[in-house]
Design a protein around this motif. Structure first.
Motif, PDB file in Angstrom:
ATOM      1  N   CYS A  82       0.849  -1.198   0.000  1.00 32.06           N
ATOM      2  CA  CYS A  82       0.000   0.000   0.000  1.00 32.06           C
ATOM      3  C   CYS A  82       0.885   1.249   0.000  1.00 32.06           C
ATOM      4  O   CYS A  82       1.704   1.436   0.889  1.00 32.06           O
ATOM      5  N   TYR A  84       0.320   4.270   0.643  1.00 32.37           N
ATOM      6  CA  TYR A  84       0.057   5.250   1.713  1.00 32.37           C
ATOM      7  C   TYR A  84       0.464   4.755   3.095  1.00 32.37           C
ATOM      8  O   TYR A  84       0.255   5.453   4.083  1.00 32.37           O
ATOM      9  N   LEU A 205      -3.049   1.168  -5.813  1.00 31.79           N
ATOM     10  CA  LEU A 205      -2.963   1.775  -4.489  1.00 31.79           C
ATOM     11  C   LEU A 205      -2.486   0.772  -3.439  1.00 31.79           C
ATOM     12  O   LEU A 205      -1.679   1.105  -2.564  1.00 31.79           O
TER      13      LEU A 205
END
Length: 374
Positions: A82, A84, A205
């Motif tokens: 991921c 983020y 993502l």
């Protein structure tokens, strides 16, 4: 500052580069000398899992932003990739990159169940709900073979110790037998992270996590087994995942979730430049627009780590998201406490009867005051 357009995404990986960690002394930069052929693709990064012996396994925090004070992470690094992930900067402490290294060089704490037994057996230990898999996903792909998370759950079940798990993986269904029995005693709950319903966005993502539709099925499977499921809509990224907000909440309600919470995008340390690169690679037409909104919620900066503001942000946009989330959860009946860590039963806790002795390698590491990575 956005990266040069030469950086390209690699299939199955979230990071676009192997950005150096903030503790590196020497800086290295890629340089095109004209000899590299454009059609040549970089060799794919292979995942390597290294055994690690830990001397302690429970981490404690006093953050007012978190619903738990004790956490346990069987792995360091996470193959889900991921982009983020707030845990990426922790790889810098190992002399590794928070970029590709974080999602391809994984460390498995192979003695975690045994160390947990020793910590729970201490006379001074006071039971408090343990958050399992917060820093990195406890059900990432290597758990299929390692089974560290399952062994940890077996210890917790034996001791009747409350636990809350958060994951993006359908592998958690493997442990329904343990979790269902614990949930019946109010000693277990699960939170499933669902960031977007768009499979194309999810593939870039969070490339190696379960697809959104698969996570919805997992919510239903766990719910049908009597396990309370909360949903973490996190992170909310303006103009990327933010348009999905109400649809996500409707979908998880239909799947059986009992509550939901959210955070807005956090970009601490090296996560900021890595996210900039990801935006430029996948959403160049809206990259500046996204960052403008992120900074609007962070007082003009990429990130603000202030307690009380770091999870939800501040300003007009942050307030708009808060109101949208509040209205939607109240309409759908998702305001229950669900699997939140503070409403589980720790009163039945019993100390482990069997406590394994400290192994020779682990003892040597503990005596030296450091962990043995190899």
């Amino acid at each position: 500052m956005l990266p040069p357009p030469s950086l390209k995404a690699q299939k199955g990986r979230g990071a676009v580069s192997n950005l150096q960690g903030r503790f590196e002394v020497n800086v290295r930069e890629a340089y095109d000398d004209g000899w590299e052929r454009e059609e040549e693709e970089a060799a794919p990064w292979k995942t390597v899992v290294t055994d690690e012996l830990c001397k302690s396994i429970l981490s404690r925090n006093a953050s007012p932003d978190l619903p738990f004070s004790v956490s346990l992470n069987p792995y360091r690094g996470c193959e889900h990739g991921c982009i983020y992930c707030f845990a990426r900067p922790t790889h810098s402490y190992l002399g590794l990159s928070p970029g590709m290294d974080f999602e391809s060089k994984i460390f498995a704490k192979v003695n975690a169940p045994e160390v947990l037994r020793r910590e729970l057996a201490k006379p001074s230990y006071e039971p408090s709900s343990i958050a399992l898999g917060v820093n990195t996903d406890a059900y990432q792909p290597c758990e299929r073979e390692r089974k560290l998370t399952r062994r940890v759950l077996e210890v917790l079940q034996e001791c009747q110790h409350p636990v809350g798990l958060i994951t993006k993986s359908s592998l958690i269904e493997r442990d329904i037998d343990i979790l269902s029995a614990m949930a019946a005693k109010e000693q277990a709950g699960v939170a499933i992270t669902l960031t977007t319903l768009d499979p194309a966005i999810a593939r870039t993502l969070e490339p190696r996590a379960a697809a959104p539709a698969r996570r919805l099925r997992t919510i239903r499977t766990l719910t049908d087994a009597g396990i309370p499921v909360a949903v973490s809509v996190a992170p909310i990224i303006p103009f990327v995942t933010e348009p999905d907000l109400e649809r996500i909440l409707e979908a998880v309600k239909e799947a059986g979730a009992v509550s939901a919470h959210y955070t807005v995008l956090r970009l601490p340390w090296e996560v900021a430049p890595l996210f900039h690169q990801w935006l430029q690679a996948h959403f160049p037409e809206r990259a500046q627009r996204v960052m403008n909104r992120v900074r609007e919620m962070r007082g003009g900066k990429d990130y603000d780590s202030t307690f009380g503001a770091r999870m939800k942000g501040e300003g007009v946009w942050a307030e708009l998201i808060r109101q949208r989330f509040k209205i939607a959860t109240e309409r759908l009946g998702l305001t229950g406490r669900g699997s939140r860590f503070h409403n589980m039963d720790a009163s039945q806790f019993t100390r482990p009867l069997v406590v394994p002795p400290l192994g020779a390698r682990a003892k040597a590491a503990a005596d030296a005051g450091q962990m043995d990575l190899f």
